[in-house]
Each structure stands twice: as structure tokens, then as C-alpha cells.
Enzyme design. Structure first.
Site, PDB file in Angstrom:
ATOM      1  N   ASN A  53     -10.528  -0.093   0.294  1.00 49.69           N
ATOM      2  CA  ASN A  53      -9.527  -0.161   1.372  1.00 49.69           C
ATOM      3  C   ASN A  53     -10.126   0.151   2.746  1.00 49.69           C
ATOM      4  O   ASN A  53     -10.760   1.200   2.922  1.00 49.69           O
ATOM      5  CB  ASN A  53      -8.440   0.880   1.138  1.00 49.69           C
ATOM      6  CG  ASN A  53      -7.542   0.559  -0.041  1.00 49.69           C
ATOM      7  OD1 ASN A  53      -7.772  -0.407  -0.757  1.00 49.69           O
ATOM      8  ND2 ASN A  53      -6.520   1.358  -0.232  1.00 49.69           N
ATOM      9  N   ASP A 111       0.843  -1.201   0.000  1.00 50.65           N
ATOM     10  CA  ASP A 111       0.000   0.000   0.000  1.00 50.65           C
ATOM     11  C   ASP A 111       0.883   1.257   0.000  1.00 50.65           C
ATOM     12  O   ASP A 111       1.873   1.327   0.744  1.00 50.65           O
ATOM     13  CB  ASP A 111      -0.846  -0.072   1.296  1.00 50.65           C
ATOM     14  CG  ASP A 111      -2.038   0.853   1.292  1.00 50.65           C
ATOM     15  OD1 ASP A 111      -2.489   1.246   0.213  1.00 50.65           O
ATOM     16  OD2 ASP A 111      -2.530   1.172   2.405  1.00 50.65           O
ATOM     17  N   HIS A 112       0.533   2.245  -0.811  1.00 51.61           N
ATOM     18  CA  HIS A 112       1.157   3.579  -0.771  1.00 51.61           C
ATOM     19  C   HIS A 112       2.682   3.597  -0.757  1.00 51.61           C
ATOM     20  O   HIS A 112       3.282   4.286   0.094  1.00 51.61           O
ATOM     21  CB  HIS A 112       0.686   4.359   0.458  1.00 51.61           C
ATOM     22  CG  HIS A 112      -0.718   4.827   0.336  1.00 51.61           C
ATOM     23  ND1 HIS A 112      -1.087   5.872  -0.478  1.00 51.61           N
ATOM     24  CD2 HIS A 112      -1.853   4.375   0.911  1.00 51.61           C
ATOM     25  CE1 HIS A 112      -2.391   6.039  -0.396  1.00 51.61           C
ATOM     26  NE2 HIS A 112      -2.890   5.143   0.435  1.00 51.61           N
ATOM     27  N   HIS A 119      -7.973   9.318   4.781  1.00 48.64           N
ATOM     28  CA  HIS A 119      -7.371   8.222   5.549  1.00 48.64           C
ATOM     29  C   HIS A 119      -7.567   8.460   7.046  1.00 48.64           C
ATOM     30  O   HIS A 119      -7.437   9.588   7.526  1.00 48.64           O
ATOM     31  CB  HIS A 119      -5.863   8.152   5.282  1.00 48.64           C
ATOM     32  CG  HIS A 119      -5.517   7.549   3.962  1.00 48.64           C
ATOM     33  ND1 HIS A 119      -4.794   8.201   3.005  1.00 48.64           N
ATOM     34  CD2 HIS A 119      -5.780   6.317   3.443  1.00 48.64           C
ATOM     35  CE1 HIS A 119      -4.622   7.413   1.960  1.00 48.64           C
ATOM     36  NE2 HIS A 119      -5.220   6.268   2.187  1.00 48.64           N
ATOM     37  N   GLY A 120      -7.870   7.400   7.760  1.00 51.43           N
ATOM     38  CA  GLY A 120      -7.871   7.474   9.218  1.00 51.43           C
ATOM     39  C   GLY A 120      -9.085   8.141   9.837  1.00 51.43           C
ATOM     40  O   GLY A 120      -9.081   8.455  11.022  1.00 51.43           O
TER      41      GLY A 120
HETATM   42  P1  13P Z   1      -8.604   3.850   6.417  1.00 49.30           P
HETATM   43  O1  13P Z   1      -7.495   3.495   7.337  1.00 49.30           O
HETATM   44  O2  13P Z   1      -9.061   5.247   6.572  1.00 49.30           O
HETATM   45  O3  13P Z   1      -9.704   2.854   6.434  1.00 49.30           O
HETATM   46  O4  13P Z   1      -7.960   3.786   4.930  1.00 49.30           O
HETATM   47  C1  13P Z   1      -7.251   2.647   4.521  1.00 49.30           C
HETATM   48  C2  13P Z   1      -6.530   2.943   3.264  1.00 49.30           C
HETATM   49  O5  13P Z   1      -7.019   3.607   2.386  1.00 49.30           O
HETATM   50  C3  13P Z   1      -5.183   2.390   3.103  1.00 49.30           C
HETATM   51  O6  13P Z   1      -4.529   2.896   1.996  1.00 49.30           O
END
Ligand code: 13P
Length: 293
Positions: free
Chosen positions: A229, A81-82, A179-180
Site C-alpha cells: 500500500n 481500504d480500512h 500510516h502517513g
Molecule cells: P501510506 O499513506 O503511509 O503510504 O499508507 C497507505 C496505506 O497503508 C493505506 O491503507
């Protein structure tokens, strides 16, 4: 089967559902995430950040995902991821991940195209899928914070060019998610998603799934979201349960008594997300064809 992002999203496209991509933060919660998918008869994407991959060990993650995919007969994708650094991506591919994300969303458009293309060129040699990103998702990811004022929504015209020029297998889009975000829910820009989906023919990806309203999910699926996600919701549940179980434990009590309830909390969330993601109530594919940009 231990498989690729392309494989599972192709099938999701045909049957109009989305595949849950769940972030794991430790090795403890991982088996129950895969067991949740097995119980639901669904594929699962397990994703890790670069730092989590280094913490657990790429080979350990690959080994667990591979062996459980075979033993439990579940389609499992292991996705990075990322990642922003080519060397991190190369390491994940070389050590057996089946899917990677190159996040060049912070770069100028042309540079994002060039760097994403280089990742695609390398990954596809090994049959590994690639997710790219256009626009910026709000919130904090791996310590990097994107302010609300700096959020840039994905431009459909850029998306056409980006997908064509890079050859990516999936596109992460910015349509208002963060995110988060676990204390509130966000407003997703569905009209923008429709526009992007009408002109782009790769699976689309939602980041920041924790902050998305459940009632919006069917509409997202009907408009091309094939990878969804979810990270923070699992993390919060695990940590919250751990605070309770570890809070008053005997020091010499076997750790599993404290850890099993944490994993169970994660498993229940993954199962309930999969129920929504499989979109069982509506299997009609309704891709919008008529919107011009
Ligand atoms: P959240 O942690 O906000 O659910 O997002 C996860 C995400 O997009 C990981 O790349």
C-alpha cells in the site's frame, strides 16, 4: 481486465513480486495511475477509503476502473481500504468493488474473527476478495491515530488461527510500519515477517508503504508481501504540485493546465514504485519453511 485481489496476488505469488495498491483521493489522479500500470505492464490495485468512495461516488470509481481496465488492457482491482462498518463494505460490494478490507484490528481477537468471517461470507458470495488485519499499524488513518505505545505487532500464532478461522484472501500485518510517514523512514521487523510468512499461507499486505525504505522492499517481497500500500507519497506529490501550479495561475486559465502536472507527478511515482515492486532483478521464490513459532 477488471479483476480481484485474489487473482492478482495469486499471480504475484507464483512469480515473486508484489502488487502496488495505490490510494486515490480524487477522480483526477485516477486515470494516470492506471496508465502508469499499463506503461509498466503491471497489474494495479486502486484503493479508496470509505469517505473517498462516498465523495467520488462508488459507481463513478467502478465505471472508470472498469472502462480503463478494458480499454488499456490492464488488470485493475478496485479495493475498499480500512472499512470498519459492515454496511460500508456491503455498499462497496453491491456497487461493484472487487475487493474489500475489513479492519477489525482494534477489536478483541475473537470479535475480529467473527466480524471478519461475516464479511468473508458476504463478499465471497459475489466473488469479491477480502483483506483482514491483525496487529496495529502506527500513524493516522482516516482521522484515527494510533500512538507508538499502542502499536501491537502481529503475533504469528494468532495469524495462523485468524487466517484459518476467517477464510480471508490476504492478511495485513503490523511489523513496524506507520500510516502517513513521509518525512522519515521506518524500521521494519523482517525477522517477524519471516515467522509470519512461514506459518501463514495467504498473501501478506504492507500498510504505510510511504515510510518503507526502498532497500527493504526486495526482502519484504521475498518473504510473502504480495500487496504493497502506498498513499501519502502520492497525496503529498499531488498537493505540492498543486500549490505550485495554482499558486500563481490566472483565474480564468483552464484548470487542466494546473491539474495535469499534479497527475503527472503521481504517475511518475506509481511507475517508479512498480519498477521496485515487480522485483525484476530477483525472481527466485525464497519462502522460509523452517522457522518455528
Ligand atoms: P501510506 O499513506 O503511509 O503510504 O499508507 C497507505 C496505506 O497503508 C493505506 O491503507
Amino acid at each position: 481486465m477488471y479483476t480481484t485481489l485474489k487473482e492478482v496476488t495469486d499471480r504475484a505469488e507464483k512469480l515473486n513480486y508484489t502488487v502496488g495498491a495505490f490510494n486515490t483521493h480524487n477522480l483526477e489522479m485516477l486515470p494516470d495511475m492506471i496508465r502508469a500500470a499499463k506503461e509498466k505492464g503491471a497489474p494495479i490495485i486502486i484503493q479508496t477509503s470509505v469517505d473517498t468512495a462516498k465523495y467520488i461516488g462508488h459507481e463513478n470509481l467502478v465505471a472508470v476502473c472498469k472502462s480503463m481496465a478494458t480499454k488499456e488492457m490492464v488488470d485493475v482491482v478496485l479495493h475498499l481500504d480500512h472499512a470498519r462498518d459492515f454496511d460500508d463494505i456491503k455498499e462497496a460490494i453491491d456497487k461493484g468493488y472487487t475487493s474489500v478490507m475489513f479492519d477489525g484490528s482494534h477489536l478483541p481477537f475473537k470479535e475480529n474473527i467473527l466480524k471478519t468471517s461475516a464479511v468473508v461470507e458476504y463478499a465471497h458470495r459475489f466473488g469479491v476478495s477480502v483483506e483482514g488485519e491483525l496487529g496495529t499499524i502506527g500513524g493516522t488513518e482516516e482521522g484515527i491515530h494510533v500512538d507508538d505505545n499502542d502499536k501491537v505487532y502481529t503475533d504469528p500464532k494468532d495469524a495462523i488461527e485468524f487466517v484459518k478461522a476467517t477464510g480471508i484472501d490476504a492478511l495485513a500485518i503490523a511489523i513496524g510500519t506507520n500510516h502517513g510517514q513521509y518525512k522519515s523512514k521506518t524500521e521494519v521487523n523482517i525477522p517477524l515477517l519471516r515467522k509470519i510468512n512461514a506459518v501463514v499461507d495467504v498473501p501478506l499486505v504492507i500498510h504505510g508503504g510511504t515510510g518503507v525504505k526502498e532497500t527493504d522492499i526486495p526482502e519484504l517481497i521475498n518473504n510473502g508481501i504480495r500487496k504493497f500500500n502506498v498513499g501519502t507519497e502520492l497525496l503529498v506529490a499531488w498537493t505540492k504540485t498543486a500549490k505550485e501550479t495554482f499558486g500563481d495561475t490566472e483565474l480564468n486559465k483552464s484548470l487542466r493546465h494546473n491539474v495535469i502536472p499534479c497527475n503527472q507527478a503521481v504517475k511518475e511515482i506509481v511507475k517508479s514504485k512498480i519498477d521496485i515492486f515487480m522485483n525484476k532483478k530477483d525472481t527466485t521464490f525464497k519462502k522460509e519453511q523452517t522457522i518455528s513459532v
